[in-house]
Design an enzyme around this catalytic site. Structure first.
Site, PDB file in Angstrom:
ATOM      1  N   HIS A 156       0.818  -1.151  -0.021  1.00 42.54           N
ATOM      2  CA  HIS A 156      -0.055  -0.042  -0.009  1.00 42.54           C
ATOM      3  C   HIS A 156       0.861   1.141   0.029  1.00 42.54           C
ATOM      4  CE1 HIS A 156      -3.063  -2.856   1.203  1.00 42.54           C
ATOM      5  NE2 HIS A 156      -3.989  -1.869   0.790  1.00 42.54           N
ATOM      6  N   LYS A 160      -0.557   4.708   4.620  1.00 36.41           N
ATOM      7  CA  LYS A 160      -1.551   3.725   5.218  1.00 36.41           C
ATOM      8  C   LYS A 160      -0.812   3.563   6.837  1.00 36.41           C
ATOM      9  CE  LYS A 160      -3.752  -0.550   4.637  1.00 36.41           C
ATOM     10  NZ  LYS A 160      -5.270   0.070   5.209  1.00 36.41           N
TER      11      LYS A 160
END
Length: 268
Positions: A156, A160
């Site tokens: 990600h 995040k």
């Protein structure tokens, strides 16, 4: 009947895309848009904040005062904010679609309690493709049976804050259930140094964080002489937003309960 959607965190990366997905869908309208207190965008047109043009819907910071303006609140904000919004929606009898991740087991229990009074869709990933992957994954694990080492790799963007991702954990739960294991007992979240031989019953997780990666997930079944990899890659947050809007439209006519995307998509 058109579903009036409220969007929390409308000035965030996901919030802006949720507004766009809402107005693109012919069966939904943006009824309300919210941000935290003190935000610079309070009082601005939510459509302009999201970059989709004026929508005559002003950004507000008081969810409790605007519950009559929406049927379903979509929330991809933060754990504390989502739980606060949950209390308000529960008191007002408003449904929620929750895409926030990182909840502890105790916090998830709060969702279950609230779902006795209001309908809630709670899913770590609302992409149609990921939810199809989950169905395929359960079938794959059952067909392969024992004898394959399982590793879950996820990537990600740098912003995040939780790891592994909620989707990765969900994939791990699916595999563990197929093998009759408890993920809490067999998960391995990191390896360093002299770890010894791999325990055949463990499910490993590897986490990558960097750049602007929207979300990649791979489940690797490694056997002797062969490997099977099931992969989903998201290239745009719009896939999550479209799934969330679809969930909101479905949820509007449901009784109280805690649902997930398999309910929305009819995959159960």
């Amino acid at each position: 009947m058109t579903c009036r959607i409220g969007v929390a965190g409308v000035n965030g990366r996901m919030g802006r895309v949720l507004v766009e997905a809402t107005v693109q869908n012919t069966e939904s309208t943006l009824g309300a848009a919210f941000v935290r207190r003190g935000s610079a965008v309070i009082g601005q047109d939510a459509g302009l904040v999201a970059g989709v043009g004026a929508l005559n819907c002003l950004v507000r910071d008081d969810l409790a005062a605007a519950c009559t303006d929406f049927d379903v609140l979509i929330d991809f904000t933060s754990i504390d904010a989502t739980l606060s919004h949950l209390d308000i929606c529960r008191s007002a009898g408003r449904a929620m679609v929750i895409g926030t991740t990182g909840f502890s087991s105790t916090q998830k229990a709060l969702l279950q309690v609230a779902a006795r009074e209001i309908p809630i869709v709670f899913a770590p990933n609302m992409s149609i493709g990921v939810n199809v992957l989950q169905r395929v994954l359960a079938q794959t694990a059952a067909l392969l049976g024992e004898g394959y080492d399982v590793e879950i790799i996820e990537a990600h963007h740098r912003h995040k804050v939780d790891a592994p991702s909620g989707t990765a954990l969900r994939l791990g739960e699916i595999v563990a259930r197929a093998y009759g294991r408890d993920l809490a007992e067999v998960a391995v979240y990191g390896r360093e140094g002299h770890t010894g031989a791999r325990d055949a019953k463990t499910i490993g997780f590897s986490t990558i964080r960097g750049g602007d990666v929207v979300g990649d997930h791979t489940v690797l079944f490694a056997g002797i002489g062969e490997r099977i990899e099931l992969t989903h890659k998201a290239s745009s947050r719009m896939t999550f937003a479209q799934g969330a809007v679809r969930a909101a439209r479905w949820l509007k006519d449901q009784p109280p309960g805690l649902y997930d995307m398999t309910d929305v998509l009819g995959l159960k």
